[in-house]
Design a protein around this motif. Structure first.
Motif, PDB file in Angstrom:
ATOM      1  N   ARG A  22      44.496  47.184  41.209  1.00 46.06           N
ATOM      2  CA  ARG A  22      43.379  46.474  41.838  1.00 46.06           C
ATOM      3  C   ARG A  22      43.602  44.962  41.791  1.00 46.06           C
ATOM      4  NH1 ARG A  22      38.449  47.104  43.884  1.00 46.06           N
ATOM      5  NH2 ARG A  22      36.766  45.668  43.338  1.00 46.06           N
ATOM      6  N   VAL A  23      44.057  44.459  40.651  1.00 48.59           N
ATOM      7  CA  VAL A  23      44.352  43.026  40.549  1.00 48.59           C
ATOM      8  C   VAL A  23      45.420  42.636  41.552  1.00 48.59           C
ATOM      9  CG1 VAL A  23      45.298  41.212  39.086  1.00 48.59           C
ATOM     10  CG2 VAL A  23      43.658  42.845  38.129  1.00 48.59           C
ATOM     11  N   LEU A  24      46.507  43.380  41.588  1.00 55.03           N
ATOM     12  CA  LEU A  24      47.610  43.032  42.481  1.00 55.03           C
ATOM     13  C   LEU A  24      47.224  43.208  43.951  1.00 55.03           C
ATOM     14  CD1 LEU A  24      50.696  44.444  40.534  1.00 55.03           C
ATOM     15  CD2 LEU A  24      49.760  42.125  40.565  1.00 55.03           C
ATOM     16  N   GLY A  25      46.300  44.117  44.213  1.00 54.03           N
ATOM     17  CA  GLY A  25      45.818  44.254  45.581  1.00 54.03           C
ATOM     18  C   GLY A  25      45.065  43.018  46.041  1.00 54.03           C
ATOM     19  N   PHE A  26      44.222  42.479  45.176  1.00 50.77           N
ATOM     20  CA  PHE A  26      43.522  41.231  45.483  1.00 50.77           C
ATOM     21  C   PHE A  26      44.514  40.081  45.654  1.00 50.77           C
ATOM     22  CE2 PHE A  26      38.890  41.818  43.772  1.00 50.77           C
ATOM     23  CZ  PHE A  26      38.735  42.892  44.635  1.00 50.77           C
ATOM     24  N   VAL A  27      45.500  40.030  44.763  1.00 49.53           N
ATOM     25  CA  VAL A  27      46.490  38.949  44.835  1.00 49.53           C
ATOM     26  C   VAL A  27      47.284  39.033  46.132  1.00 49.53           C
ATOM     27  CG1 VAL A  27      48.605  38.055  43.782  1.00 49.53           C
ATOM     28  CG2 VAL A  27      46.659  38.677  42.339  1.00 49.53           C
ATOM     29  N   ALA A  28      47.630  40.248  46.558  1.00 51.57           N
ATOM     30  CA  ALA A  28      48.377  40.405  47.804  1.00 51.57           C
ATOM     31  C   ALA A  28      47.582  39.888  48.995  1.00 51.57           C
ATOM     32  CB  ALA A  28      48.747  41.875  48.013  1.00 51.57           C
ATOM     33  N   ARG A  29      46.299  40.099  48.975  1.00 57.63           N
ATOM     34  CA  ARG A  29      45.459  39.575  50.058  1.00 57.63           C
ATOM     35  C   ARG A  29      45.456  38.044  50.047  1.00 57.63           C
ATOM     36  NH1 ARG A  29      39.891  42.887  49.525  1.00 57.63           N
ATOM     37  NH2 ARG A  29      39.270  41.443  51.215  1.00 57.63           N
ATOM     38  N   GLY A  56      48.510  36.669  51.462  1.00 58.23           N
ATOM     39  CA  GLY A  56      48.385  36.708  52.914  1.00 58.23           C
ATOM     40  C   GLY A  56      47.438  35.663  53.459  1.00 58.23           C
ATOM     41  N   ARG A  57      46.996  34.742  52.602  1.00 59.05           N
ATOM     42  CA  ARG A  57      46.170  33.568  52.924  1.00 59.05           C
ATOM     43  C   ARG A  57      44.703  33.881  53.177  1.00 59.05           C
ATOM     44  NH1 ARG A  57      49.706  29.197  53.514  1.00 59.05           N
ATOM     45  NH2 ARG A  57      47.802  27.958  53.191  1.00 59.05           N
ATOM     46  N   GLU A  58      44.276  35.089  52.784  1.00 59.99           N
ATOM     47  CA  GLU A  58      42.847  35.366  52.841  1.00 59.99           C
ATOM     48  C   GLU A  58      42.159  34.554  51.752  1.00 59.99           C
ATOM     49  OE1 GLU A  58      39.697  39.144  52.860  1.00 59.99           O
ATOM     50  OE2 GLU A  58      41.867  39.492  52.712  1.00 59.99           O
ATOM     51  N   PRO A  59      41.107  33.799  52.076  1.00 65.13           N
ATOM     52  CA  PRO A  59      40.438  32.975  51.062  1.00 65.13           C
ATOM     53  C   PRO A  59      39.853  33.824  49.935  1.00 65.13           C
ATOM     54  CG  PRO A  59      39.780  32.322  53.276  1.00 65.13           C
ATOM     55  CD  PRO A  59      40.525  33.613  53.417  1.00 65.13           C
ATOM     56  N   ALA A  67      44.179  33.016  40.519  1.00 67.32           N
ATOM     57  CA  ALA A  67      44.566  34.187  39.733  1.00 67.32           C
ATOM     58  C   ALA A  67      43.455  34.582  38.770  1.00 67.32           C
ATOM     59  CB  ALA A  67      45.854  33.899  38.964  1.00 67.32           C
ATOM     60  N   ARG A  68      42.825  33.601  38.139  1.00 71.57           N
ATOM     61  CA  ARG A  68      41.750  33.897  37.202  1.00 71.57           C
ATOM     62  C   ARG A  68      40.548  34.504  37.917  1.00 71.57           C
ATOM     63  NH1 ARG A  68      37.565  30.789  35.980  1.00 71.57           N
ATOM     64  NH2 ARG A  68      38.555  28.817  36.549  1.00 71.57           N
ATOM     65  N   LEU A  69      40.158  33.911  39.055  1.00 67.58           N
ATOM     66  CA  LEU A  69      38.996  34.413  39.785  1.00 67.58           C
ATOM     67  C   LEU A  69      39.228  35.825  40.307  1.00 67.58           C
ATOM     68  CD1 LEU A  69      38.030  31.216  41.822  1.00 67.58           C
ATOM     69  CD2 LEU A  69      36.806  32.178  39.865  1.00 67.58           C
ATOM     70  N   LEU A  70      40.409  36.055  40.857  1.00 65.90           N
ATOM     71  CA  LEU A  70      40.698  37.367  41.437  1.00 65.90           C
ATOM     72  C   LEU A  70      40.844  38.430  40.353  1.00 65.90           C
ATOM     73  CD1 LEU A  70      43.213  36.302  44.227  1.00 65.90           C
ATOM     74  CD2 LEU A  70      40.828  36.999  44.502  1.00 65.90           C
ATOM     75  N   THR A  71      41.473  38.072  39.241  1.00 68.39           N
ATOM     76  CA  THR A  71      41.609  39.032  38.143  1.00 68.39           C
ATOM     77  C   THR A  71      40.241  39.395  37.581  1.00 68.39           C
ATOM     78  OG1 THR A  71      43.796  38.153  37.558  1.00 68.39           O
ATOM     79  CG2 THR A  71      42.653  39.449  35.889  1.00 68.39           C
ATOM     80  N   GLY A  72      39.407  38.383  37.373  1.00 73.35           N
ATOM     81  CA  GLY A  72      38.067  38.652  36.858  1.00 73.35           C
ATOM     82  C   GLY A  72      37.264  39.541  37.781  1.00 73.35           C
ATOM     83  N   MET A  88      47.781  38.388  34.415  1.00 72.61           N
ATOM     84  CA  MET A  88      47.306  37.129  34.987  1.00 72.61           C
ATOM     85  C   MET A  88      48.459  36.171  35.252  1.00 72.61           C
ATOM     86  SD  MET A  88      43.682  36.233  33.130  1.00 72.61           S
ATOM     87  CE  MET A  88      43.615  34.698  34.048  1.00 72.61           C
ATOM     88  N   ARG A  89      49.399  36.098  34.331  1.00 75.69           N
ATOM     89  CA  ARG A  89      50.553  35.224  34.527  1.00 75.69           C
ATOM     90  C   ARG A  89      51.386  35.677  35.725  1.00 75.69           C
ATOM     91  NH1 ARG A  89      52.483  34.678  28.179  1.00 75.69           N
ATOM     92  NH2 ARG A  89      50.972  33.058  27.559  1.00 75.69           N
ATOM     93  N   HIS A  90      51.534  36.986  35.856  1.00 76.83           N
ATOM     94  CA  HIS A  90      52.280  37.518  37.008  1.00 76.83           C
ATOM     95  C   HIS A  90      51.560  37.189  38.305  1.00 76.83           C
ATOM     96  CE1 HIS A  90      54.881  40.053  39.347  1.00 76.83           C
ATOM     97  NE2 HIS A  90      53.886  40.864  39.683  1.00 76.83           N
ATOM     98  N   ALA A  91      50.243  37.352  38.304  1.00 81.70           N
ATOM     99  CA  ALA A  91      49.453  37.030  39.493  1.00 81.70           C
ATOM    100  C   ALA A  91      49.586  35.551  39.844  1.00 81.70           C
ATOM    101  CB  ALA A  91      47.988  37.384  39.258  1.00 81.70           C
ATOM    102  N   GLU A  92      49.510  34.694  38.837  1.00 80.01           N
ATOM    103  CA  GLU A  92      49.653  33.259  39.074  1.00 80.01           C
ATOM    104  C   GLU A  92      51.018  32.934  39.657  1.00 80.01           C
ATOM    105  OE1 GLU A  92      49.831  29.124  36.494  1.00 80.01           O
ATOM    106  OE2 GLU A  92      48.821  30.879  35.632  1.00 80.01           O
ATOM    107  N   GLY A  93      52.059  33.578  39.143  1.00 82.04           N
ATOM    108  CA  GLY A  93      53.406  33.336  39.654  1.00 82.04           C
ATOM    109  C   GLY A  93      53.553  33.744  41.114  1.00 82.04           C
TER     110      GLY A  93
END
Length: 281
Positions: free
Chosen positions: A55-62, A65-68, A25-30, A6-11
């Protein structure tokens, strides 16, 4: 472990300039892990396997890319109801709840058998939110996109409102023979030349047809206002969502068409977000 992911995703999100990196980061990780917030807090030190991390990092990558977040999750909460999105629908905004507030404010008896028409229904969020508060009301939602209509129908069924809400493709109110007590609409109102300057979350992911309002942003209002006398009952109301600085122009359109008791309602940000009027008997 989960906390580190989660911290990595937030960063990553903060580095990309996302306004709410911790929340996103919290919403996407959950969502990626199928965990509630409470579950993530309890299991913050749990180890994740490689597919889970991917899967978490895939959501974060999107999101980078500014996908809501709502597009990534495929859903959006509106009026405390859960709506499924599709590429053909606008992502409902909290400001649009002002339309629902005004619709309900004008109903003297919430047990009345009212009829509601929603022009440009998209996800069906406006119509279904109103119907959720008016247990004997029925409604019709119109959209040019068959995909949007199917999305709205699915939302109505899932929310238990499928028996009181109908949806159909159409060109605004053209060809509608029924008369309604209330018409609501959030039409496209962005001036065409201003669309490119909008946030990437909007320009890349909202359907262009739901944004482009013509050279001055008022094309849809002109069309709908001309059609209203044919679909409103005498004394019926029209409630429009409008863009910033458009309330005076839309009010003038209604006044010129013979509507009375015209007013505006501000959203929580103080913007005049809604214009309403009555078709005097």
């Amino acid at each position: 472990m989960l906390r580190e992911v989660m911290r990595h995703a937030e960063g990553l999100l903060r580095e990309a300039g996302i306004d709410t990196p911790e929340l996103d980061a919290r919403l996407l990780t959950g969502a990626a892990l199928g965990m509630t917030r409470e579950h993530m807090l309890i299991h913050a030190t749990a180890r994740l396997n490689q597919p889970q991390v991917a899967r978490v990092l895939g959501f974060v990558a999107r999101r980078v890319g500014r996908e809501p977040v709502s597009r990534i999750l495929g859903r959006r909460e509106f009026w405390s109801l859960d709506f499924t999105l599709s590429p053909a629908t606008l992502d409902p905004r909290p400001d649009s709840e002002t339309v629902v507030e005004e619709a309900l404010a004008g109903v003297a008896d919430r047990q009345a058998s009212l009829s509601v028409l929603d022009l440009g229904t998209g996800t069906g969020c406006l119509l279904l939110a109103v119907l959720s508060e008016l247990p004997k009301a029925t409604g019709l939602g119109i959209d040019r996109s068959e995909e949007a209509v199917e999305t709205a129908r699915a939302n109505a069924r899932r929310l238990g409102l499928g028996q009181r809400a109908r949806f159909s493709t159409g060109d605004w109110a053209s060809g509608i023979e029924d008369r309604f007590d209330l018409v609501i609409s959030n039409p496209p109102y962005i001036p065409d030349a201003d669309i490119e300057a909008l946030a990437p979350e909007v320009t890349r992911f909202d359907p262009p047809a739901a944004l482009a309002g013509g050279p001055d942003g008022l094309d849809a209002y002109r069309t709908i206002v001309a059609q209203l006398p044919g679909v409103l009952k005498p004394g019926g109301r029209i409630i429009f969502e409008v863009g910033f600085g458009q309330s005076a122009d839309v009010s003038a359109l209604l006044r010129a068409a013979g509507f009375g008791r015209i007013g505006v309602r501000k959203d929580l940000g103080g913007v005049e977000r809604v214009v309403f009027g009555h078709l005097d008997a």
